[in-house]
Scaffold this active site. Structure first.
Site, PDB file in Angstrom:
ATOM      1  N   CYS A 209      16.357  27.154 -20.283  1.00  0.00           N
ATOM      2  CA  CYS A 209      17.122  27.589 -21.796  1.00  0.00           C
ATOM      3  C   CYS A 209      18.566  27.919 -21.458  1.00  0.00           C
ATOM      4  O   CYS A 209      18.358  28.756 -20.759  1.00  0.00           O
ATOM      5  CB  CYS A 209      16.564  27.451 -22.497  1.00  0.00           C
ATOM      6  SG  CYS A 209      14.918  26.257 -23.018  1.00  0.00           S
TER       7      CYS A 209
ATOM      8  N   ARG B 278      21.573  26.161 -15.296  1.00  0.00           N
ATOM      9  CA  ARG B 278      19.814  26.527 -15.117  1.00  0.00           C
ATOM     10  C   ARG B 278      18.755  25.749 -15.247  1.00  0.00           C
ATOM     11  O   ARG B 278      17.658  25.582 -15.086  1.00  0.00           O
ATOM     12  CB  ARG B 278      20.174  27.451 -16.334  1.00  0.00           C
ATOM     13  CG  ARG B 278      20.249  28.907 -16.891  1.00  0.00           C
ATOM     14  CD  ARG B 278      21.154  29.221 -17.562  1.00  0.00           C
ATOM     15  NE  ARG B 278      19.975  29.801 -18.136  1.00  0.00           N
ATOM     16  CZ  ARG B 278      19.387  30.776 -18.235  1.00  0.00           C
ATOM     17  NH1 ARG B 278      19.435  32.133 -17.182  1.00  0.00           N
ATOM     18  NH2 ARG B 278      17.895  31.694 -18.601  1.00  0.00           N
TER      19      ARG B 278
ATOM     20  N   TRP C 231      15.469  22.974 -22.284  1.00  0.00           N
ATOM     21  CA  TRP C 231      14.181  22.861 -20.427  1.00  0.00           C
ATOM     22  C   TRP C 231      13.729  22.147 -21.220  1.00  0.00           C
ATOM     23  O   TRP C 231      12.729  23.319 -21.909  1.00  0.00           O
ATOM     24  CB  TRP C 231      15.208  23.863 -19.645  1.00  0.00           C
ATOM     25  CG  TRP C 231      13.525  23.253 -18.348  1.00  0.00           C
ATOM     26  CD1 TRP C 231      14.651  22.222 -16.923  1.00  0.00           C
ATOM     27  CD2 TRP C 231      12.232  23.509 -18.308  1.00  0.00           C
ATOM     28  NE1 TRP C 231      13.229  21.979 -16.677  1.00  0.00           N
ATOM     29  CE2 TRP C 231      11.960  22.860 -16.734  1.00  0.00           C
ATOM     30  CE3 TRP C 231      11.385  24.423 -18.395  1.00  0.00           C
ATOM     31  CZ2 TRP C 231      11.465  22.693 -16.055  1.00  0.00           C
ATOM     32  CZ3 TRP C 231      10.238  24.361 -17.911  1.00  0.00           C
ATOM     33  CH2 TRP C 231       9.983  23.416 -16.136  1.00  0.00           C
TER      34      TRP C 231
ATOM     35  N   ASN D 146      14.891  30.460 -26.062  1.00  0.00           N
ATOM     36  CA  ASN D 146      14.916  30.542 -24.631  1.00  0.00           C
ATOM     37  C   ASN D 146      13.330  31.468 -24.846  1.00  0.00           C
ATOM     38  O   ASN D 146      13.465  32.955 -24.935  1.00  0.00           O
ATOM     39  CB  ASN D 146      15.302  30.958 -24.256  1.00  0.00           C
ATOM     40  CG  ASN D 146      14.812  31.025 -22.296  1.00  0.00           C
ATOM     41  OD1 ASN D 146      13.976  29.870 -22.189  1.00  0.00           O
ATOM     42  ND2 ASN D 146      16.011  31.005 -21.538  1.00  0.00           N
ATOM     43  N   GLY D 147      12.564  30.693 -24.409  1.00  0.00           N
ATOM     44  CA  GLY D 147      11.098  31.169 -24.441  1.00  0.00           C
ATOM     45  C   GLY D 147      10.342  30.326 -24.957  1.00  0.00           C
ATOM     46  O   GLY D 147       9.896  29.391 -25.148  1.00  0.00           O
TER      47      GLY D 147
ATOM     48  N   GLU E  42       9.589  26.638   3.985  1.00  0.00           N
ATOM     49  CA  GLU E  42      11.064  26.361   3.097  1.00  0.00           C
ATOM     50  C   GLU E  42      12.131  25.464   3.447  1.00  0.00           C
ATOM     51  O   GLU E  42      13.373  24.915   2.536  1.00  0.00           O
ATOM     52  CB  GLU E  42      11.850  28.237   3.538  1.00  0.00           C
ATOM     53  CG  GLU E  42      13.521  27.943   3.011  1.00  0.00           C
ATOM     54  CD  GLU E  42      13.421  28.188   1.487  1.00  0.00           C
ATOM     55  OE1 GLU E  42      12.525  28.464   0.258  1.00  0.00           O
ATOM     56  OE2 GLU E  42      15.112  28.246   1.157  1.00  0.00           O
TER      57      GLU E  42
ATOM     58  N   LYS F 202      13.334  23.060   0.287  1.00  0.00           N
ATOM     59  CA  LYS F 202      14.416  22.473   0.128  1.00  0.00           C
ATOM     60  C   LYS F 202      14.075  21.558  -0.012  1.00  0.00           C
ATOM     61  O   LYS F 202      15.473  20.612  -0.903  1.00  0.00           O
ATOM     62  CB  LYS F 202      15.891  23.265   1.219  1.00  0.00           C
ATOM     63  CG  LYS F 202      16.157  23.762   0.603  1.00  0.00           C
ATOM     64  CD  LYS F 202      16.409  25.106   0.228  1.00  0.00           C
ATOM     65  CE  LYS F 202      15.829  25.145  -0.966  1.00  0.00           C
ATOM     66  NZ  LYS F 202      15.306  26.504  -1.724  1.00  0.00           N
TER      67      LYS F 202
ATOM     68  N   GLU G 128      12.845  19.625  -2.553  1.00  0.00           N
ATOM     69  CA  GLU G 128      13.484  19.731  -4.686  1.00  0.00           C
ATOM     70  C   GLU G 128      15.005  19.141  -4.579  1.00  0.00           C
ATOM     71  O   GLU G 128      14.623  18.428  -5.921  1.00  0.00           O
ATOM     72  CB  GLU G 128      13.596  21.459  -4.640  1.00  0.00           C
ATOM     73  CG  GLU G 128      14.744  21.987  -4.339  1.00  0.00           C
ATOM     74  CD  GLU G 128      14.855  23.335  -4.752  1.00  0.00           C
ATOM     75  OE1 GLU G 128      14.807  24.495  -3.914  1.00  0.00           O
ATOM     76  OE2 GLU G 128      14.385  23.679  -5.692  1.00  0.00           O
TER      77      GLU G 128
ATOM     78  N   HIS H 221      -5.420  20.463  12.834  1.00  0.00           N
ATOM     79  CA  HIS H 221      -6.726  20.678  11.269  1.00  0.00           C
ATOM     80  C   HIS H 221      -6.621  19.684  10.297  1.00  0.00           C
ATOM     81  O   HIS H 221      -7.028  19.920   9.518  1.00  0.00           O
ATOM     82  CB  HIS H 221      -6.524  22.499  10.411  1.00  0.00           C
ATOM     83  CG  HIS H 221      -6.961  22.748  12.364  1.00  0.00           C
ATOM     84  ND1 HIS H 221      -8.146  22.906  13.287  1.00  0.00           N
ATOM     85  CD2 HIS H 221      -6.313  23.803  12.635  1.00  0.00           C
ATOM     86  CE1 HIS H 221      -8.068  23.712  14.083  1.00  0.00           C
ATOM     87  NE2 HIS H 221      -6.214  24.610  14.083  1.00  0.00           N
TER      88      HIS H 221
ATOM     89  N   LYS I 189      16.885  26.733 -12.786  1.00  0.00           N
ATOM     90  CA  LYS I 189      16.815  27.702 -11.946  1.00  0.00           C
ATOM     91  C   LYS I 189      16.035  29.418 -11.531  1.00  0.00           C
ATOM     92  O   LYS I 189      16.316  29.578 -11.332  1.00  0.00           O
ATOM     93  CB  LYS I 189      18.909  27.969 -11.724  1.00  0.00           C
ATOM     94  CG  LYS I 189      19.782  28.971 -11.017  1.00  0.00           C
ATOM     95  CD  LYS I 189      19.474  28.324  -9.416  1.00  0.00           C
ATOM     96  CE  LYS I 189      20.234  30.011  -8.884  1.00  0.00           C
ATOM     97  NZ  LYS I 189      20.087  29.356  -7.139  1.00  0.00           N
TER      98      LYS I 189
END
Ligand code: AGP
Length: 608
Positions: free
Chosen positions: A2, A28, A74, A100-101, A481, A485, A488, A504, A603
């Protein structure tokens, strides 16, 4: 996560300022948005969907007011609907709140309020707050006292902004969730005058109001603020707190796209500059010295890294640097750290977090600090919670990163971790070997950005079934990474593996329609083993893209080659990563994905 914006002192520009702030917070991640405007009368407009949908709604309404709050939500409690969007109001509409939270005791508060006759119109935890404020007002409390009374009843994490009808003021409080206050400048730049007159802002992050001011005050946990004709900050007991005003060093333009189609592409291209900033004044030309100030005076006998996502990949890389120097070091996923905490002994606990606000990482750092450990934050964000709570801070100096996908900050983290290990654990031989390659990083990356064939590779493979990334040693975190990337921002299935692990299990997934990206640096034993792994996938008909400096024969077995300049293998990890960033970007672009705002992601992840 948020985003919050609030302002007072912008007169008729209030609504416009709020919407502008929300646009700046879009990075965000969010799924609904809203604004509330107050002073004499209080009015709220909110909707599921993007800010465009909110703007459309606002154009059909007639909201006005000279103090206001805005929010991008969010979803955590309840789906993204109009009703669950913020601001939330109580029964009478006299109060509006953005949050937010997570309010952990909201269920019991909601039951108690319901029993006292309140009715709720959303599924959110937040809605208890306006009802509590309203109740205190009805019992005769003054506006600020009513706000404080409500906050004293909630438990959990929060950054909260509130408006109360008939009051030309903005109320704010924070606990475990970021909230920063902006102190506007008067037209003649007189700070003393602006402290009296405003405009003043609250926000989850500085970009929300950076167009209006560079002067900020960071609220600490347990602090309250009242913004009206001044900024009044108090602690939990109401005692005034003296705060220093800090100046943000980056410009508002740095939060624009500068002609690039996406923030992510811009930020990939900003890596040379970001690395120059990171290294500036910290390494000398001859490679003999590394100076990172007081952090360089530490001499850890053991290091535990805690981090999430991309920062965790940086942690895996950092742990290798220390182990290489003979210092026991391990990387932990921050979200797992507290549930199975290792002994801390005399270890230094290093939280790697570009935002400095990732709840899982903060929680792991606090867990270790509670057990007496010394902590270091490696972060991009001045004034962030990690920076303020840790014993030491090493800034990566990447500048603002807006794209949800971390790009230049990963480069900054790897560079800063090199400085950290060279300064605290490695000797002069390592410094002489590594520092010149760090110094060359900006130029080497520029070379890749100018000549990369990543777009052609992306075009060739954009309709594959899945994508695999392999690498060994310093290239293993790069493989992880590269896959993160791609997944996402493209929503395609992508996995990264230590190259030796392929046989394996993952090899069973390899087909003619699953390209394998293999990073091979140098021609030593590590490189040759990875070339062997390339042959294994080639024998199963998988297309191979070699990311290589050309020193081994990896290119001979590959369908495509993405070249990186020759350098130290530690620095080569950053170079190979740039090629993989570009591949991810172009595949996502070919698929028409919303690259800067991938679905479901945020974010700054401020909940555990
Ligand atoms: C990276 O592209 C991701 N968006 C994500 O994994 C991110 O790295 C993670 O959430 C950690 O964030 P931090 O560095 O701000 O702590």
């Amino acid at each position: 996560m948020c985003g919050i914006i609030g302002c007072v002192g912008r007169g008729e520009q209030t609504l416009q300022t709020l919407v502008h702030g929300l646009e700046k917070l879009e990075y965000r991640g969010y799924d609904s948005a809203g604004v509330g405007l107050g002073s004499e009368r209080l009015s709220v407009s909110k909707t599921a969907g993007e800010i465009d949908a909110l703007s459309q709604k606002l154009s059909e309404q007639n909201l006005s007011g000279t103090v206001g709050i805005g929010h991008t939500r969010w979803s955590t409690h309840g789906p993204p609907t109009d009703a669950n969007a913020h601001p939330h109001q109580g029964c009478t509409g006299r109060v509006a709140v953005v949050h937010n939270g997570i309010i952990e005791n909201y269920q019991e508060l909601r039951e108690e309020l319901t029993a006292r006759g309140h009715s709720f119109s959303s599924d959110t935890d937040t809605e208890v707050v306006p009802h509590l404020i309203e109740e205190a007002l009805e019992e005769g409390a003054e506006p600020e006292a009513a706000f404080r009374s409500a906050i004293s009843q909630i438990e959990g994490s929060y950054a909260i902004g509130a408006l109360i009808e008939g009051v030309e003021a903005l109320f704010a409080a924070r606990n475990d969730s970021p909230l920063v206050i902006g102190i506007g400048l008067t037209p003649d730049g007189d700070q003393d005058a602006s402290l009296r007159d405003g405009p003043f802002f609250i926000a989850s992050d500085v970009p929300a109001f950076r167009d209006f001011t560079a002067n900020v005050v960071y609220l600490d946990d347990g602090e309250f603020a009242r913004l009206d004709g001044g900024v009044h900050i108090t602690d939990r007991n109401g005692t005034p707190v003296e705060k220093s005003i800090e100046t943000i060093e980056w410009d508002a333009e740095e939060t624009g796209k500068s002609g690039y189609d996406h923030y992510m592409l811009k930020e990939i291209h900003e890596q040379p500059r970001a690395l120059r900033q990171c290294l500036s004044g910290r390494i000398d030309e001859l490679g003999g010295n590394v100076d990172i100030g007081a952090v360089g005076e530490l001499s850890p006998t053991g290091v535990q890294f805690v981090a999430c996502g991309t920062s965790y990949h940086a942690a895996l890389y950092g742990a290798q640097l220390f182990r290489q120097a003979g210092v026991p070091a391990q990387a932990f996923l921050a979200s797992e750290y507290a549930s199975s905490p290792p002994p801390v002994g005399n270890d230094l606990i290093v939280g790697i977090t570009q935002s400095g606000e990732t709840a899982d990482t903060l929680s792991a750092l606090r867990e270790a600090a509670n057990r007496g450990a010394e902590t270091l934050a490696v972060t991009n964000t001045v004034g962030s919670t990690a920076a303020r709570e840790c014993d030491h801070t090493l800034y990566i100096r990447s500048g603002p990163e807006i794209g949800v996908a971390a790009t230049k900050t990963f480069a900054g983290q790897l560079a800063a971790l090199n400085l950290f290990s060279l300064a605290t654990a490695e000797g002069s031989t390592a410094r002489r070997e590594v520092v010149p390659s760090l110094r060359d990083l900006a130029g080497d990356i520029q070379h890749i950005l100018d000549d990369s064939q990543a777009r052609a590779v992306a075009d060739a493979y954009a309709d594959s079934d899945a994508y695999f990334f392999i690498g060994r040693r310093y290239q293993f975190p790069v493989a992880l990474e590269g896959a993160l990337k791609l997944k996402e921002i493209s929503y395609e299935h992508a996995e990264g593996f230590a190259a030796g692990e392929l046989k394996h299990g993952p090899l069973a997934l390899v087909t003619a329609n699953t390209p394998v990206f293999a990073t091979v640096i140098g021609d030593g034993e590590v490189a040759q083993k990875t070339v062997g792994n390339i042959k294994e996938v080639e024998a199963r008909d998988a297309p191979v893209v070699a990311v290589t400096d050309g020193k081994s024969d990896a290119g001979m077995y590959a369908d495509h080659v993405l070249e990186v300049p020759e350098t130290h293998p530690r620095a080569a990890a950053l170079l190979a990563n740039v090629q993989l960033q570009l591949v991810a970007y172009h595949i996502a672009n070919d698929l028409g994905r919303p690259i800067d705002k991938p679905r479901n992601l945020a974010k700054s992840v401020t909940v555990e």
